[in-house]
Write a protein that holds these residues in place. Structure first.
Motif, PDB file in Angstrom:
ATOM      1  N   LEU A 427       0.921  -1.146   0.048  1.00  0.00           N
ATOM      2  CA  LEU A 427      -0.131   0.012  -0.098  1.00  0.00           C
ATOM      3  C   LEU A 427       0.793   1.110   0.065  1.00  0.00           C
ATOM      4  O   LEU A 427       0.482   2.378  -0.595  1.00  0.00           O
ATOM      5  N   HIS A 428       2.161   1.220   0.670  1.00  0.00           N
ATOM      6  CA  HIS A 428       2.984   2.273   0.554  1.00  0.00           C
ATOM      7  C   HIS A 428       3.354   2.721  -0.696  1.00  0.00           C
ATOM      8  O   HIS A 428       3.641   3.723  -1.014  1.00  0.00           O
ATOM      9  N   ARG A 429       3.799   1.418  -1.537  1.00  0.00           N
ATOM     10  CA  ARG A 429       4.512   1.737  -2.787  1.00  0.00           C
ATOM     11  C   ARG A 429       3.369   2.263  -3.833  1.00  0.00           C
ATOM     12  O   ARG A 429       3.863   2.936  -4.746  1.00  0.00           O
ATOM     13  N   VAL A 430       2.275   1.716  -3.637  1.00  0.00           N
ATOM     14  CA  VAL A 430       1.266   2.185  -4.662  1.00  0.00           C
ATOM     15  C   VAL A 430       0.620   3.570  -4.466  1.00  0.00           C
ATOM     16  O   VAL A 430      -0.276   4.067  -5.155  1.00  0.00           O
ATOM     17  N   GLY A 431       0.956   4.207  -3.208  1.00  0.00           N
ATOM     18  CA  GLY A 431       0.254   5.279  -2.691  1.00  0.00           C
ATOM     19  C   GLY A 431      -1.109   5.198  -2.642  1.00  0.00           C
ATOM     20  O   GLY A 431      -1.822   5.985  -2.759  1.00  0.00           O
ATOM     21  N   GLY A 432      -1.745   3.809  -2.099  1.00  0.00           N
ATOM     22  CA  GLY A 432      -2.934   3.688  -1.769  1.00  0.00           C
ATOM     23  C   GLY A 432      -3.572   4.422  -0.428  1.00  0.00           C
ATOM     24  O   GLY A 432      -2.908   5.320   0.202  1.00  0.00           O
TER      25      GLY A 432
END
Length: 448
Positions: A427-432
């Motif tokens: 979630l941190h990588r995809v900026g969700g």
């Protein structure tokens, strides 16, 4: 004529019957067992596994060499298997993995020999082999199953476990967890208050319970004769009646997951209940409950007299007293005679009172917040992976495929720490939509 002469010569000189091929006769043997109707499918499946191992050894692995470690498969006639061959098979079994990180134990090797001996007995009865040519019977020093070392629990300890399950089940229900934890109390009580085998408890149907006559029909897992009707003890009736009423249906499995599937591995839930009650992690397993039930049932009073041990044997699915006296029966350290088999909190002795009082303490922060935080994380994770295939999710998150499927199907509302960490990283990588709760989730992970 040449073929007939060759068959006759082989039978006279070497005792070989052409249609006594090991692999083919094993199939014939199991079909005959199934046709008799005296054996359950579960038993036949296990016997098939044992005989397949025997066939693999005698037709292939026994012929292994240094240059060909696997051995070349070749047909094997039953008459060519000697006592020395069976000894070699037994030694080979001692090197085979058991699927749990070890090798086959003495009890398992003994069962393999029993299945093979039955095959030879049939061959003798059908005239394929002469009388007295069973090499398994001629083998001495067969492995013996070790004497049962299964631990058992006193009345107070069982009461402590039930109370721990009741409290934790209420907590899990209040925090919105789905699946097994919401009826862990009823599931555990069924084990403790019936003495049934794990497979029998998992197969119980709603229709098997008669609350008017206080009786339970238990379908056996070994033979047709192991089906039985046992009394429903009042404490179990009090526990299960609300659960059955909540189900609102007259039939179907009594215990299922949220999706309606049969209950799978519940050892983690059992560990959570046991450790909260003060038991070491991994100590309590379902076999303990069967041994404990038999021990305390034998100490019960029936109409003013000690209960008939034969009745106890029939309740737990044995046709004689020998098994429960030799394997299951234990001597109580704290002698308790009961007219009604029950394990209630008032039976907890002074030495267990500290553990009982600890159950009523407020839940630990991890217990209080873990379920809610996990459910919130799953919700945000599902929003972020919408439109992705299962394979793409596994590649992007390094989460096992089975776990991904359970989460997407709604069968896993919370996850363990490693999966949570991978979900947060994704979630941190995809900026969700995880930024608002990410700090709290990381704090929760540090607590775990």
């Amino acid at each position: 004529m040449s073929d007939l002469l060759e068959r006759r010569r082989a039978k006279v000189l070497f005792g070989l019957v052409p249609d006594a091929d090991l692999a083919h006769f094993a199939d014939h043997h199991l079909r005959a067992k199934a046709k008799s109707g005296e054996y359950l499918q579960q038993w036949l499946t296990i016997s098939r596994t044992y005989l397949d191992r025997a066939t693999a050894y005698f037709t292939q692995h026994q012929h292994a060499t240094e240059t060909n470690t696997e051995g070349k498969a070749r047909p094997r006639n039953l008459a060519t298997i000697s006592v020395v061959d069976v000894r070699g098979f037994l030694d080979w079994l001692a090197t085979q993995p058991n699927g749990r990180g070890g090798v086959l134990g003495r009890a398992s090797r003994r069962l393999h020999l029993s299945a093979l001996s039955g095959l030879f007995r049939r061959a003798i009865s059908e005239g394929k082999l002469p009388i007295g040519s069973n090499p398994v019977s001629a083998l001495i020093d067969k492995p013996r199953a070790p004497r049962s070392q299964t631990s058992w629990l006193e009345v107070g300890e069982l009461a402590l476990l039930l109370e721990s399950a009741r409290i934790l089940t209420g907590h899990w229900s209040a925090t919105g967890q789905k699946g097994l934890p919401t009826f862990a109390y009823e599931f555990l009580a069924t084990f403790i208050l019936t003495g049934a085998r794990e497979g029998e408890v998992r197969r119980l149907q709603v229709s098997h319970f008669d609350f008017d006559s206080l009786s339970i029909y238990i379908p056996g897992t070994k033979t047709d004769s192991s089906d039985r009707v046992i009394p429903m003890h009042p404490q179990l009736a009090e526990t299960l009646l609300p659960h059955v009423q909540r189900l609102g249906r007259p039939d179907g499995l009594l215990f299922t997951t949220a999706s309606g599937a049969p209950i799978g591995d519940w050892r983690k839930v059992l560990d959570a209940i046991a450790t909260r009650a003060g038991f070491p992690n991994g100590q309590i397993r379902t076999r303990v409950f069967r041994t404990s039930y038999i021990t305390h049932r034998l100490a019960c009073i029936d109409q003013g007299a000690p209960i008939d041990p034969y009745q106890v044997a029939r309740e737990v699915g044995h046709s004689s007293l020998a098994m429960i006296m030799k394997v299951y029966g234990r001597v109580q350290r704290r002698r308790v005679r009961m007219e009604e088999l029950a394990f209630r909190t008032e039976m907890v002795g002074p030495h267990l009172q500290p553990q009982l009082q600890a159950l009523y303490a407020p839940p630990l922060p991890a217990e209080r917040e873990g379920a809610a935080q996990g459910a919130e994380l799953v919700k945000r994770f599902l929003a972020a992976i919408a439109g992705m295939t299962t394979g793409e999710i596994c590649t992007a998150t390094d989460i096992p495929k089975a776990t991904v499927k359970r989460i997407r199907a709604g069968r896993q509302a919370t996850t363990h720490a490693k999966t949570k960490s991978r979900m947060i990283d994704f979630l941190h990588r995809v900026g969700g939509p995880s930024a608002a709760v990410e700090p709290e989730l990381k704090i929760h992970l540090r607590r775990i």
